[in-house]
Design an enzyme around this catalytic site. Structure first.
Site, PDB file in Angstrom:
ATOM      1  N   ASP A   1      -1.293   2.937   6.617  1.00 33.13           N
ATOM      2  CA  ASP A   1      -0.427   3.113   5.445  1.00 33.13           C
ATOM      3  C   ASP A   1      -0.376   4.316   4.597  1.00 33.13           C
ATOM      4  O   ASP A   1       0.661   4.797   4.159  1.00 33.13           O
ATOM      5  CB  ASP A   1      -0.777   1.883   4.512  1.00 33.13           C
ATOM      6  CG  ASP A   1      -0.803   0.479   5.385  1.00 33.13           C
ATOM      7  OD1 ASP A   1       0.057   0.564   6.272  1.00 33.13           O
ATOM      8  OD2 ASP A   1      -1.538  -0.292   4.799  1.00 33.13           O
TER       9      ASP A   1
ATOM     10  N   ASN B   1       0.832  -1.267   0.008  1.00 32.10           N
ATOM     11  CA  ASN B   1       0.001  -0.036   0.036  1.00 32.10           C
ATOM     12  C   ASN B   1       0.684   1.288  -0.098  1.00 32.10           C
ATOM     13  O   ASN B   1       0.589   2.165  -0.777  1.00 32.10           O
ATOM     14  CB  ASN B   1      -0.930   0.020   1.046  1.00 32.10           C
ATOM     15  CG  ASN B   1      -1.971  -0.939   1.174  1.00 32.10           C
ATOM     16  OD1 ASN B   1      -2.507  -1.778   0.180  1.00 32.10           O
ATOM     17  ND2 ASN B   1      -2.599  -1.324   2.354  1.00 32.10           N
TER      18      ASN B   1
END
Length: 318
Positions: A264, A40
């Site tokens: 993330d 990610n």
């Protein structure tokens, strides 16, 4: 010239339920995305036009083949991705919810990434790497994964490369909570910048006080220079080894679709800001913005913005 970004992790296919507030047992329809915390981050940085390199292993199976193609499509360097015939690519199911965090169920044991070939690390040219991002997930999937993370910390220190470390707690990966806490705190000692969430801080060192969390990690290591405690919608608390501290505010989101990927996204904003020479508070503010954008989309990384989208969002929220 801006230096590149490098990370290591386990890429996965995620099947996200289409029906809201239905249990995974009852859900009938799913949409497939790619996922994996470190992936990610690489996707988010590539979307912001940073050169991103991803180290991993994938199975020679439909998930592995499609994930590698999507990694290429996202303009991420794939030269250090190995395809294995003996091990499979992990995947997981994710509930869709209208409030709170979704339920998830993983199928990842004995995956290709858990058998990552550590010799690949010796092939990496670290001379143009500006930052390495590591997390507790790769360290938790296998003893082999843990050693790979430790080796990258060693390479970073030998080459004077800044490292960020996100504990990314996944309890089912660990044989015991005690081992998880001991291992993650030991890894944190090797990082330049540590990014715990406030809930992670409470579990790993026993306090929800951002300053107490920062003090703990700054005091346990000479390597660690900065701790940034993620406070969710409230923003982030920053404290440095030099004793400077500040809190940056978060962004208001009218409708949360999916909280997975927000942490993330925070890393994407912070790392991109640091690579571009922003101050810590400005980089953390960008981190909060991308975290806020992330929770407004169903996929793990689908909400991460381009540079234009990020600029528009931050200007509109001033």
């Amino acid at each position: 010239m801006t230096k590149s970004f490098l990370t290591i992790g386990e890429p996965m296919a995620v099947f996200s339920a289409d029906e809201p507030d239905v249990s995974l047992e009852a859900a009938k329809h799913f949409t497939r995305y790619i996922a994996g915390a470190e992936l990610n981050v690489a996707i988010g940085l590539a979307r912001l036009k940073h050169q991103a390199t991803y180290l991993t292993a994938l199975g020679e199976d439909p998930f592995g083949i499609s994930i590698k193609q999507e990694i290429k499509d996202n303009q991420i360097d794939t030269q250090y991705i190995e395809t294995m015939t003996d091990y499979w690519t992990g995947f997981y199911l994710k509930q869709r919810v209208t409030t709170g965090d979704p339920a998830v169920y993983f199928y990842r044991k004995n995956s290709a990434a858990a058998h990552f070939n550590q010799q690949i690390i010796e092939q990496v040219d670290f001379s143009q790497v500006g930052l390495i991002h590591l997390s507790g997930i790769m360290a938790g999937i296998s003893e082999n994964g843990l050693v790979a993370v430790q080796k990258l910390f060693e390479k970073a220190q030998a080459n004077q490369i800044t490292t960020t470390f996100d504990p990314n707690i996944r309890k089912p990966l660990w044989s015991s909570e005690e081992k998880m806490i001991t291992t993650l705190n030991a890894l944190a000692k090797e990082a330049t910048i540590i990014l715990p969430g406030i809930n992670e801080g409470e579990l790993l060192m026993g306090s929800r006080d951002p300053k107490a969390i920062a003090d703990f990690y700054l005091n346990q290591s000479d390597i660690t220079q900065t701790v940034i405690v993620k406070l969710g919608p409230a923003g982030a608390y920053i404290q440095t080894k030099a004793g400077e501290s500040t809190t940056v505010s978060g962004y208001h989101v009218a409708h949360v679709v999916d909280t997975v990927g927000a942490g993330d996204g925070f890393a994407v904003g912070l790392i991109s800001g640091l690579l571009e020479g922003l101050s810590l508070p400005d980089a953390a503010k960008r981190a909060c913005a991308i975290g806020a954008l992330a929770v407004q989309s169903a996929g793990d990384s689908e909400g991460y913005p381009t540079n234009d989208q990020l600029k528009q969002f931050m200007e509109a929220q001033k």
